[in-house]
Design a protein around this motif. Structure first.
Motif, PDB file in Angstrom:
ATOM      1  N   PRO A 160       0.825  -1.211   0.000  1.00 31.42           N
ATOM      2  CA  PRO A 160       0.000   0.000   0.000  1.00 31.42           C
ATOM      3  C   PRO A 160       0.857   1.258   0.000  1.00 31.42           C
ATOM      4  O   PRO A 160       2.039   1.209   0.334  1.00 31.42           O
ATOM      5  CB  PRO A 160      -0.801  -0.125   1.297  1.00 31.42           C
ATOM      6  CG  PRO A 160       0.065  -0.964   2.186  1.00 31.42           C
ATOM      7  CD  PRO A 160       0.813  -1.909   1.291  1.00 31.42           C
ATOM      8  N   PRO A 161       0.275   2.399  -0.376  1.00 32.12           N
ATOM      9  CA  PRO A 161       1.046   3.645  -0.412  1.00 32.12           C
ATOM     10  C   PRO A 161       1.382   4.156   0.990  1.00 32.12           C
ATOM     11  O   PRO A 161       0.666   3.883   1.947  1.00 32.12           O
ATOM     12  CB  PRO A 161       0.123   4.616  -1.150  1.00 32.12           C
ATOM     13  CG  PRO A 161      -1.235   4.047  -1.009  1.00 32.12           C
ATOM     14  CD  PRO A 161      -1.088   2.575  -0.882  1.00 32.12           C
ATOM     15  N   LEU A 162       2.458   4.880   1.071  1.00 30.12           N
ATOM     16  CA  LEU A 162       2.927   5.484   2.322  1.00 30.12           C
ATOM     17  C   LEU A 162       3.194   6.959   2.078  1.00 30.12           C
ATOM     18  O   LEU A 162       3.808   7.337   1.082  1.00 30.12           O
ATOM     19  CB  LEU A 162       4.209   4.788   2.792  1.00 30.12           C
ATOM     20  CG  LEU A 162       5.002   5.466   3.924  1.00 30.12           C
ATOM     21  CD1 LEU A 162       4.182   5.485   5.206  1.00 30.12           C
ATOM     22  CD2 LEU A 162       6.322   4.744   4.135  1.00 30.12           C
ATOM     23  N   ILE A 163       2.692   7.796   2.991  1.00 27.70           N
ATOM     24  CA  ILE A 163       2.888   9.236   2.858  1.00 27.70           C
ATOM     25  C   ILE A 163       3.446   9.813   4.143  1.00 27.70           C
ATOM     26  O   ILE A 163       3.106   9.363   5.234  1.00 27.70           O
ATOM     27  CB  ILE A 163       1.569   9.938   2.509  1.00 27.70           C
ATOM     28  CG1 ILE A 163       1.753  11.442   2.255  1.00 27.70           C
ATOM     29  CG2 ILE A 163       0.550   9.749   3.601  1.00 27.70           C
ATOM     30  CD1 ILE A 163       2.509  11.795   1.065  1.00 27.70           C
ATOM     31  N   GLU A 164       4.310  10.787   4.015  1.00 25.20           N
ATOM     32  CA  GLU A 164       4.753  11.597   5.133  1.00 25.20           C
ATOM     33  C   GLU A 164       4.455  13.043   4.774  1.00 25.20           C
ATOM     34  O   GLU A 164       4.887  13.529   3.729  1.00 25.20           O
ATOM     35  CB  GLU A 164       6.237  11.395   5.411  1.00 25.20           C
ATOM     36  CG  GLU A 164       6.576  10.003   5.938  1.00 25.20           C
ATOM     37  CD  GLU A 164       8.054   9.831   6.223  1.00 25.20           C
ATOM     38  OE1 GLU A 164       8.811  10.814   5.997  1.00 25.20           O
ATOM     39  OE2 GLU A 164       8.459   8.741   6.644  1.00 25.20           O
ATOM     40  N   LEU A 165       3.685  13.727   5.619  1.00 21.09           N
ATOM     41  CA  LEU A 165       3.250  15.095   5.339  1.00 21.09           C
ATOM     42  C   LEU A 165       3.990  16.113   6.195  1.00 21.09           C
ATOM     43  O   LEU A 165       3.422  17.149   6.539  1.00 21.09           O
ATOM     44  CB  LEU A 165       1.741  15.215   5.559  1.00 21.09           C
ATOM     45  CG  LEU A 165       0.862  14.520   4.530  1.00 21.09           C
ATOM     46  CD1 LEU A 165      -0.602  14.637   4.916  1.00 21.09           C
ATOM     47  CD2 LEU A 165       1.082  15.098   3.145  1.00 21.09           C
ATOM     48  N   ASN A 166       5.236  15.832   6.538  1.00 19.52           N
ATOM     49  CA  ASN A 166       6.029  16.755   7.348  1.00 19.52           C
ATOM     50  C   ASN A 166       6.147  18.104   6.648  1.00 19.52           C
ATOM     51  O   ASN A 166       6.544  18.193   5.487  1.00 19.52           O
ATOM     52  CB  ASN A 166       7.430  16.188   7.598  1.00 19.52           C
ATOM     53  CG  ASN A 166       7.378  14.888   8.379  1.00 19.52           C
ATOM     54  OD1 ASN A 166       6.437  14.644   9.113  1.00 19.52           O
ATOM     55  ND2 ASN A 166       8.388  14.051   8.198  1.00 19.52           N
ATOM     56  N   GLY A 167       5.775  19.165   7.351  1.00 16.10           N
ATOM     57  CA  GLY A 167       5.907  20.501   6.797  1.00 16.10           C
ATOM     58  C   GLY A 167       4.666  21.034   6.125  1.00 16.10           C
ATOM     59  O   GLY A 167       4.643  22.205   5.713  1.00 16.10           O
ATOM     60  N   SER A 168       3.621  20.228   5.976  1.00 13.49           N
ATOM     61  CA  SER A 168       2.386  20.725   5.368  1.00 13.49           C
ATOM     62  C   SER A 168       1.732  21.753   6.281  1.00 13.49           C
ATOM     63  O   SER A 168       1.792  21.647   7.511  1.00 13.49           O
ATOM     64  CB  SER A 168       1.422  19.568   5.094  1.00 13.49           C
ATOM     65  OG  SER A 168       1.936  18.715   4.103  1.00 13.49           O
ATOM     66  N   ARG A 169       1.071  22.746   5.665  1.00 11.55           N
ATOM     67  CA  ARG A 169       0.411  23.799   6.439  1.00 11.55           C
ATOM     68  C   ARG A 169      -1.009  24.016   5.917  1.00 11.55           C
ATOM     69  O   ARG A 169      -1.303  23.760   4.761  1.00 11.55           O
ATOM     70  CB  ARG A 169       1.203  25.108   6.362  1.00 11.55           C
ATOM     71  CG  ARG A 169       2.599  25.028   6.968  1.00 11.55           C
ATOM     72  CD  ARG A 169       3.258  26.402   7.025  1.00 11.55           C
ATOM     73  NE  ARG A 169       3.413  26.988   5.699  1.00 11.55           N
ATOM     74  CZ  ARG A 169       4.421  26.746   4.889  1.00 11.55           C
ATOM     75  NH1 ARG A 169       5.386  25.903   5.264  1.00 11.55           N
ATOM     76  NH2 ARG A 169       4.475  27.334   3.718  1.00 11.55           N
ATOM     77  N   ASN A 170      -1.854  24.489   6.811  1.00 10.63           N
ATOM     78  CA  ASN A 170      -3.267  24.762   6.525  1.00 10.63           C
ATOM     79  C   ASN A 170      -3.984  23.518   6.021  1.00 10.63           C
ATOM     80  O   ASN A 170      -4.764  23.556   5.065  1.00 10.63           O
ATOM     81  CB  ASN A 170      -3.416  25.911   5.511  1.00 10.63           C
ATOM     82  CG  ASN A 170      -4.855  26.408   5.439  1.00 10.63           C
ATOM     83  OD1 ASN A 170      -5.589  26.370   6.425  1.00 10.63           O
ATOM     84  ND2 ASN A 170      -5.267  26.848   4.265  1.00 10.63           N
ATOM     85  N   LEU A 171      -3.732  22.410   6.676  1.00 11.72           N
ATOM     86  CA  LEU A 171      -4.378  21.149   6.316  1.00 11.72           C
ATOM     87  C   LEU A 171      -4.733  20.410   7.596  1.00 11.72           C
ATOM     88  O   LEU A 171      -3.854  20.038   8.373  1.00 11.72           O
ATOM     89  CB  LEU A 171      -3.442  20.299   5.453  1.00 11.72           C
ATOM     90  CG  LEU A 171      -4.005  18.953   4.999  1.00 11.72           C
ATOM     91  CD1 LEU A 171      -5.227  19.139   4.113  1.00 11.72           C
ATOM     92  CD2 LEU A 171      -2.941  18.155   4.248  1.00 11.72           C
ATOM     93  N   SER A 172      -6.031  20.198   7.817  1.00  7.76           N
ATOM     94  CA  SER A 172      -6.466  19.509   9.032  1.00  7.76           C
ATOM     95  C   SER A 172      -6.880  18.071   8.774  1.00  7.76           C
ATOM     96  O   SER A 172      -6.880  17.255   9.697  1.00  7.76           O
ATOM     97  CB  SER A 172      -7.631  20.267   9.682  1.00  7.76           C
ATOM     98  OG  SER A 172      -8.763  20.291   8.831  1.00  7.76           O
TER      99      SER A 172
END
Length: 273
Positions: free
Chosen positions: A73-85
């Motif tokens: 399955p896919p894997l994501i890391e969202l380190n540093g994302s802004r204005n996203l809840s």
């Protein structure tokens, strides 16, 4: 089995929102995977619809959210994302692949994955920063890693027909597919639980394949056995907790996706007899 589960558990905890740029991380095979963000549109409720377009060479495939025993399955890391809840993927209907006696579930050549984003502030841009890791396979399987850093400004109202088509290609809800009575029987096994589901459902076409998921990401679910008699479909599978031993099963969190040659059906919840 445990090692495969642990890898899958880490991967299914998040999804990807890449930029309109493709690049494979150092150490992986180049040019095999390309990603493009389709910016999408804002909805009246303040959320944003975007599309992740994954393109592979002819004959190559990548995987669905529940990829089967032979998939990643896919894997994501969202380190540093802004204005996203929050973000919610809306998975198009996948295909079932057979290779070396094992089956996997995913997409061949290319797929557009719609994703619903919830910004903290609808009037501000959404900044997406992180990396996407997917498995891609043909005769061999290799990892692909893509870094992304993108800004999605608010105010877009024009619907993208490609994303709309992918949304329309999602599995049909059970109530819209003629789903009738459904019951689930659960029994204890040496390793965990055995689940048997029986329900009335018109044929989805050809040889049907059912995928069973639970709401608990720490529960590993085996490939299901699927049998049909007329309009009655029987699905049986085994479940095991990653730490072993017993565990509570939330019947309302059981999700069964039936994949046929004509359509796919999404069934959520499985009550006791």
């Amino acid at each position: 089995m445990i090692r495969r589960f642990l890898f899958s558990l880490a991967a299914i905890t998040a999804l990807s929102i890449p930029v309109a740029q493709s690049a494979l991380a150092e150490g992986t095979v180049p040019t095999l995977a390309q990603l493009e963000v389709l910016p999408g549109w804002d909805r009246a409720d303040g959320t944003r619809v975007v599309g992740l377009h994954i393109t592979l060479p002819p004959g190559w495939k990548t995987y669905w959210r529940a990829p089967g025993d032979a998939g990643i399955p896919p894997l994501i890391e969202l380190n540093g994302s802004r204005n996203l809840s929050a973000m919610v993927p809306e998975w198009p209907t996948p295909h079932v692949f057979s290779q070396n006696g094992m089956r996997s579930v995913g997409y061949r050549d290319d797929v557009i994955l719609p994703i619903i984003l919830t910004p903290e502030s609808p009037d501000a841009p959404i900044s997406l920063r992180g990396r996407l890791q997917i498995g891609i396979c043909k005769d061999i399987c290799v990892p692909a890693e893509l870094m992304f850093d993108a800004a999605l400004p608010p105010g877009s109202a024009r619907r993208d027909p490609q994303i709309s088509a992918a949304l329309a290609d999602r599995p049909v809800a059970g109530r819209d597919a003629g789903l009738g009575r459904i019951t689930c029987s659960v029994s204890v096994t040496a390793d965990g639980l055995s689940l048997s589901a029986d329900f009335l459902l018109p044929s989805t076409g050809g040889t049907e394949y059912a995928v069973v998921e639970t709401a608990n990401p720490e529960v590993w679910v085996a490939e299901a056995v699927t049998r049909r008699r007329g309009d009655m479909l029987h699905v049986q599978t085994e479940m095991m907790h990653v730490e072993g031993g017993g565990f509570a099963l939330d019947r309302s969190g059981i999700r069964i996706t039936v994949l046929g040659s004509d359509r796919a059906v999404d069934i959520q919840g499985c009550p006791a007899p």
